[in-house]
Design a protein around this motif. Structure first.
Motif, mmCIF file in Angstrom:
data_model
loop_
_atom_site.group_PDB
_atom_site.id
_atom_site.type_symbol
_atom_site.label_atom_id
_atom_site.label_comp_id
_atom_site.label_asym_id
_atom_site.label_seq_id
_atom_site.Cartn_x
_atom_site.Cartn_y
_atom_site.Cartn_z
ATOM 1 N N GLY A 5 12.956 -4.344 -11.074
ATOM 2 C CA GLY A 5 13.286 -5.056 -12.326
ATOM 3 C C GLY A 5 14.368 -6.100 -12.221
ATOM 4 O O GLY A 5 14.588 -6.846 -13.171
ATOM 5 N N ILE A 46 11.115 -11.448 0.290
ATOM 6 C CA ILE A 46 10.927 -12.466 -0.764
ATOM 7 C C ILE A 46 10.976 -11.747 -2.110
ATOM 8 O O ILE A 46 10.159 -10.858 -2.391
ATOM 9 N N HIS A 79 4.369 -4.988 -4.891
ATOM 10 C CA HIS A 79 4.414 -3.997 -5.972
ATOM 11 C C HIS A 79 3.948 -2.652 -5.444
ATOM 12 O O HIS A 79 3.106 -2.586 -4.558
ATOM 13 N N ASN A 134 -0.923 -5.439 -1.520
ATOM 14 C CA ASN A 134 0.044 -5.219 -2.613
ATOM 15 C C ASN A 134 1.181 -6.253 -2.608
ATOM 16 O O ASN A 134 2.064 -6.187 -3.443
ATOM 17 N N LEU A 135 1.133 -7.199 -1.670
ATOM 18 C CA LEU A 135 2.214 -8.202 -1.647
ATOM 19 C C LEU A 135 1.886 -9.354 -2.608
ATOM 20 O O LEU A 135 1.847 -10.527 -2.240
ATOM 21 N N ASN A 171 4.665 -10.358 -8.255
ATOM 22 C CA ASN A 171 4.808 -9.293 -9.253
ATOM 23 C C ASN A 171 5.376 -9.815 -10.575
ATOM 24 O O ASN A 171 5.703 -11.006 -10.696
ATOM 25 N N ASP A 227 8.201 -9.373 -12.098
ATOM 26 C CA ASP A 227 9.562 -9.936 -12.005
ATOM 27 C C ASP A 227 9.496 -11.362 -11.481
ATOM 28 O O ASP A 227 10.074 -12.295 -12.051
HETATM 29 N N1 ACO Z 1 8.386 -9.958 0.982
HETATM 30 C C1 ACO Z 1 7.939 -9.851 2.249
HETATM 31 N N2 ACO Z 1 7.481 -8.726 2.768
HETATM 32 C C2 ACO Z 1 7.474 -7.676 1.985
HETATM 33 C C3 ACO Z 1 7.900 -7.698 0.679
HETATM 34 C C4 ACO Z 1 8.373 -8.914 0.199
HETATM 35 N N3 ACO Z 1 8.821 -9.020 -1.048
HETATM 36 N N4 ACO Z 1 7.799 -6.491 0.123
HETATM 37 C C5 ACO Z 1 7.297 -5.689 1.056
HETATM 38 N N5 ACO Z 1 7.130 -6.386 2.181
HETATM 39 C C6 ACO Z 1 6.645 -5.919 3.405
HETATM 40 C C7 ACO Z 1 7.715 -5.100 4.099
HETATM 41 O O1 ACO Z 1 8.509 -5.912 4.930
HETATM 42 C C8 ACO Z 1 6.905 -4.123 4.853
HETATM 43 O O2 ACO Z 1 6.415 -4.756 5.993
HETATM 44 P P1 ACO Z 1 6.203 -3.965 7.360
HETATM 45 O O3 ACO Z 1 5.160 -2.951 7.042
HETATM 46 O O4 ACO Z 1 5.786 -5.017 8.276
HETATM 47 O O5 ACO Z 1 7.511 -3.361 7.696
HETATM 48 C C9 ACO Z 1 5.738 -3.852 3.941
HETATM 49 O O6 ACO Z 1 5.622 -4.997 3.099
HETATM 50 C C10 ACO Z 1 5.920 -2.630 3.078
HETATM 51 O O7 ACO Z 1 7.236 -2.673 2.531
HETATM 52 P P2 ACO Z 1 7.786 -1.624 1.562
HETATM 53 O O8 ACO Z 1 9.163 -1.942 1.227
HETATM 54 O O9 ACO Z 1 7.458 -0.292 2.084
HETATM 55 O O10 ACO Z 1 6.862 -1.942 0.299
HETATM 56 P P3 ACO Z 1 6.822 -1.176 -1.006
HETATM 57 O O11 ACO Z 1 5.461 -1.310 -1.524
HETATM 58 O O12 ACO Z 1 7.420 0.119 -0.907
HETATM 59 O O13 ACO Z 1 7.858 -2.063 -1.854
HETATM 60 C C11 ACO Z 1 8.833 -3.354 -3.400
HETATM 61 C C12 ACO Z 1 7.641 -2.514 -3.103
HETATM 62 C C13 ACO Z 1 10.106 -2.528 -3.375
HETATM 63 C C14 ACO Z 1 8.625 -3.961 -4.766
HETATM 64 C C15 ACO Z 1 8.950 -4.440 -2.369
HETATM 65 O O14 ACO Z 1 7.746 -5.146 -2.316
HETATM 66 C C16 ACO Z 1 10.080 -5.379 -2.616
HETATM 67 O O15 ACO Z 1 11.200 -5.081 -2.264
HETATM 68 N N6 ACO Z 1 9.785 -6.555 -3.234
HETATM 69 C C17 ACO Z 1 10.818 -7.500 -3.517
HETATM 70 C C18 ACO Z 1 11.604 -7.095 -4.722
HETATM 71 C C19 ACO Z 1 10.824 -7.172 -5.998
HETATM 72 O O16 ACO Z 1 10.139 -8.109 -6.255
HETATM 73 N N7 ACO Z 1 10.984 -6.160 -6.856
HETATM 74 C C20 ACO Z 1 10.382 -6.106 -8.177
HETATM 75 C C21 ACO Z 1 9.183 -5.266 -8.186
HETATM 76 S S1 ACO Z 1 8.363 -5.349 -9.749
HETATM 77 C C22 ACO Z 1 9.342 -4.492 -10.830
HETATM 78 O O17 ACO Z 1 10.197 -3.728 -10.424
HETATM 79 C C23 ACO Z 1 9.132 -4.647 -12.313
#
Ligand code: ACO
Ligand code: LMR
Length: 623
Positions: free
Chosen positions: A449, A483, A488, A533-534, A537, A539
């Motif tokens: 968020g 990024i 999500h 799932n990338l 989102n 936000d």
């Molecule tokens: N940018 C680039 N790569 C990413 C991102 C990103 N935003 N998010 C995840 N990845 C990659 C990770 O590096 C990881 O790569 P790897 O497997 O090569 O190591 C892979 O995707 C999985 O990463 P996790 O952190 O395990 O992904 P998860 O699904 O658990 O994370 C989360 C979800 C926390 C939202 C994450 O995508 C993130 O931190 N995003 C950025 C912050 C963000 O936008 N948050 C708001 C979410 S929406 C809301 O809260 C209303």
């Protein structure tokens, strides 16, 4: 203290009632007269105890507040006066109570409208206990240079004008409080000043009479002449005539009975005071003035000559060497209140706070210059109010609508999301609304968020730097930066987030241009190729849409950077989600949910059997 003296420079009094202004005026008078100590021992305020902050000169001091007369008297046996500001409903009970306390000798009753029956009982009780009542319906009185009752004699400026900061030789008594101020001035201009002045109040049955005070003045060797102002109604003044005839009063008394105009009006005209009404010929001002003159008192032909008679009497006493005019002294200057000095343009001060979004001074408060009634009349709505308070702008309708859509879609995303979960756990631990809300809000951050701001920053950087979406993703990965706004936990290309679809639809329809959205969608094409799932989102989408919107509204790039820097974008998630967190809190309360404890089987316990031994290095850490 002689029996004719009610007050002196050491008199201590209680003020009954929350009368801060009156207390301050008393203390200002004390300070002006160079009294050693404040004349108010404490306030008696049944509603609360504690202390009251007041000024003693330039310094602030604490005056005790007592919740009962008994408690006050027990704490200050030296205080022998109570200035009773109780209303007419409780003036009787409180005055009675004070008269029954040994250490209290004089009670001034300020209230108007005390029933006559009560006033008579109080007067009789005072006489019986050898005590004094001044009032009811009085402003009080003043002993020049020594003690002032409440608001008597007005402001420090009046007191200075009337030279009441030091005693003169004239004892003054009147019925009217208002007229006593006028008379202090007349006496100051025509004699060496007032020694003591008392207004007995305008009721038919005063607690002490004009005569009572004249007799005190007669007995006081420091008083050389007396001035008295009676009024139409009642027959008390005839006792003064008798006292002069029988030589009970031997000092010169200049007297005038006001209300002579009553005779040209229909019988029974009621003047301001309850007692100022002539029901018989004897009670008229004219009859009384005539009788007083015949008895040998000094009575002018009209109030216009009152000052002349006072001056002549004083000059005569001087000629006969019966008076040594009081020496002039310099009163101590009472500091002006800061508020007054500001209103008179005498001082200026650098402010500690600046506010540029609203103004709550004056009759109606305003948001960014828009009065609150206009905000309602012109239907600004929540989006419009945010426009005013967050950006100081009257936003166009498509923007206010956009803001409201954002708040609605962001309001909740179920009990499982990190923030709602924490609110629920906190609520179930028995914490209140604010604490549970804070627990939820504190969860908002770069992973949950709180990515709106970061997304606005990252994507703006990508677009501005001229990198292709691919280059941008590679650049971020190379620098090990997640990024913001991408990814999500539950939504993906295959399971899209309806909120995101809806907002994109709105922007495409209403925004003139949306270059950052277009760029972000291309970035999403790149990231989702790696993992479904990338996605962009909710936000991220909101963050970048606000940047596009600001550009459409004419914000400069510098202004957009400033908004990113102060974190305004995350504000939309925080505000919207607050509604949901509160909902979860209320829900848990209604459901009376018990303390939550996470189940063991949902935790992987990977604890070593024993702790790792620390190897000693031989560098002194073995001690
Ligand atoms: N940018 C680039 N790569 C990413 C991102 C990103 N935003 N998010 C995840 N990845 C990659 C990770 O590096 C990881 O790569 P790897 O497997 O090569 O190591 C892979 O995707 C999985 O990463 P996790 O952190 O395990 O992904 P998860 O699904 O658990 O994370 C989360 C979800 C926390 C939202 C994450 O995508 C993130 O931190 N995003 C950025 C912050 C963000 O936008 N948050 C708001 C979410 S929406 C809301 O809260 C209303
Ligand atoms: C939310 O709106 O809270 C979510 O998108 C975050 C989540 O974890 O589902």
């Amino acid at each position: 203290m002689e029996s004719y003296t009610l007050f002196d420079v050491d008199t201590k009094a209680f003020v009954y009632g929350s009368q801060r202004v009156a207390v301050q005026r008393m203390l200002d008078f004390d300070y002006m007269c160079r009294r050693k100590e404040p004349s108010v021992a404490g306030m008696i305020t049944p509603e609360r105890g504690g202390f009251e902050k007041v000024f003693w000169g330039t310094r602030e001091i604490m005056l005790p507040r007592y919740q009962s007369i008994k408690e006050a008297a027990a704490s200050h046996p030296e205080a022998d006066v109570m200035i009773n500001f109780a209303s007419e409903r409780s003036a009787y009970d409180t005055t009675r109570e004070a008269l029954d306390i040994d250490t209290i000798r004089t009670v001034t009753v300020i209230a108007e409208g005390v029933p006559e029956r009560h006033a008579r009982i109080l007067a009789a009780l005072a006489k019986k206990n050898n005590k004094w009542i001044i009032g009811p319906a009085t402003v009080g009185g003043i002993k020049a240079g020594a003690f002032k009752i409440g608001n008597a004699a007005g402001t420090p400026e009046n007191i200075a004008e009337c030279k009441l900061y030091r005693p003169g030789s004239v004892g003054f008594v009147s019925k009217s409080g208002g007229m006593s101020n006028e008379c202090y001035n007349i006496i100051a201009r025509n004699t060496d000043g007032v020694y003591e002045g008392v207004a007995i109040g305008g009721d038919l049955f005063p607690g002490s009479t004009l005569m009572d005070h004249l007799l005190r003045y007669e007995a006081n060797p420091d008083i050389k002449m007396m001035v008295c102002l009676g009024e139409v109604g009642g027959i008390d003044e005839y006792t003064i005539a008798e006292a002069v005839k029988s030589k009970k009063l031997s000092k010169p008394v200049v007297i005038w009975i006001t209300g002579t105009s009553a005779t040209v009006m229909p019988k029974g005209v009621q003047f301001g005071h309850a007692g100022a009404r002539a029901d018989s010929a004897l009670e008229t001002a004219e009859a009384k003035n005539r009788a007083l003159k015949e008895a040998g008192l000094i009575v002018p032909d009209s109030f216009d000559d009152f000052d002349i008679k006072i001056r002549e009497t004083f000059d005569q006493l001087k000629k006969e060497n019966k008076i040594t005019p009081a020496a002039e002294i310099e009163p101590r200057k009472v500091p002006m209140d800061f508020k007054q000095a500001v209103s008179e343009g005498l001082v200026r001060r650098s402010t500690n706070f600046v506010s540029t979004i609203c103004d709550d001074r004056g009759e109606e408060h305003s948001y960014a210059g828009v009065p609150i009634t206009k905000v309602i009349e012109e239907k600004y709505g929540i989006g419009g109010v945010i426009g005013l308070l967050w950006f100081k702008k009257k936003m166009p309708v498509y923007v206010t609508e956009f803001i409201e859509i954002v708040l609605q879609v962001i309001a909740d995303h179920g009990p499982a999301v990190a923030g709602a979960h924490n609110t629920i756990v906190t609520a179930r631990a028995g914490k209140n609304l604010i604490e549970s809300l804070i627990a939820g809000l504190a969860t908002i951050g770069p992973r949950f968020g709180g990515a709106l701001n970061g997304a606005a920053e990252h994507f703006t950087f990508g677009l501005r730097s001229g990198m292709s979406p691919r280059e941008f993703v590679d650049h971020m990965r190379k620098n090990n930066v997640t990024i913001q706004g991408i990814g999500h936990r539950t939504h993906s290309i295959e399971n899209p987030d309806a909120r995101v679809e809806l907002m994109i639809g709105y922007a495409k329809k209403h925004f003139r241009e949306h270059p950052l959205l277009d760029y972000a969608l291309k970035v999403q094409d790149v990231t989702t190729r790696k993992r479904g799932n990338l996605i962009l989102n909710i936000d991220g989408l909101i963050g970048i849409l606000f940047v596009d919107m600001m550009r459409n509204l004419g914000f400069t790039e510098k202004q957009i950077d400033e908004e990113i820097k102060i974190g305004v974008f995350n504000g939309f998630f925080i505000l919207g989600r607050t509604m949901g967190f509160m909902g979860h809190f209320f829900d848990q309360q209604r459901l009376m949910q018990p303390l939550y404890r996470h189940p063991f089987d949902d935790i992987l316990y990977e604890v070593p059997e024993k702790p790792e031994e620390v190897r000693l290095t031989g560098r002194g850490d073995e001690k």
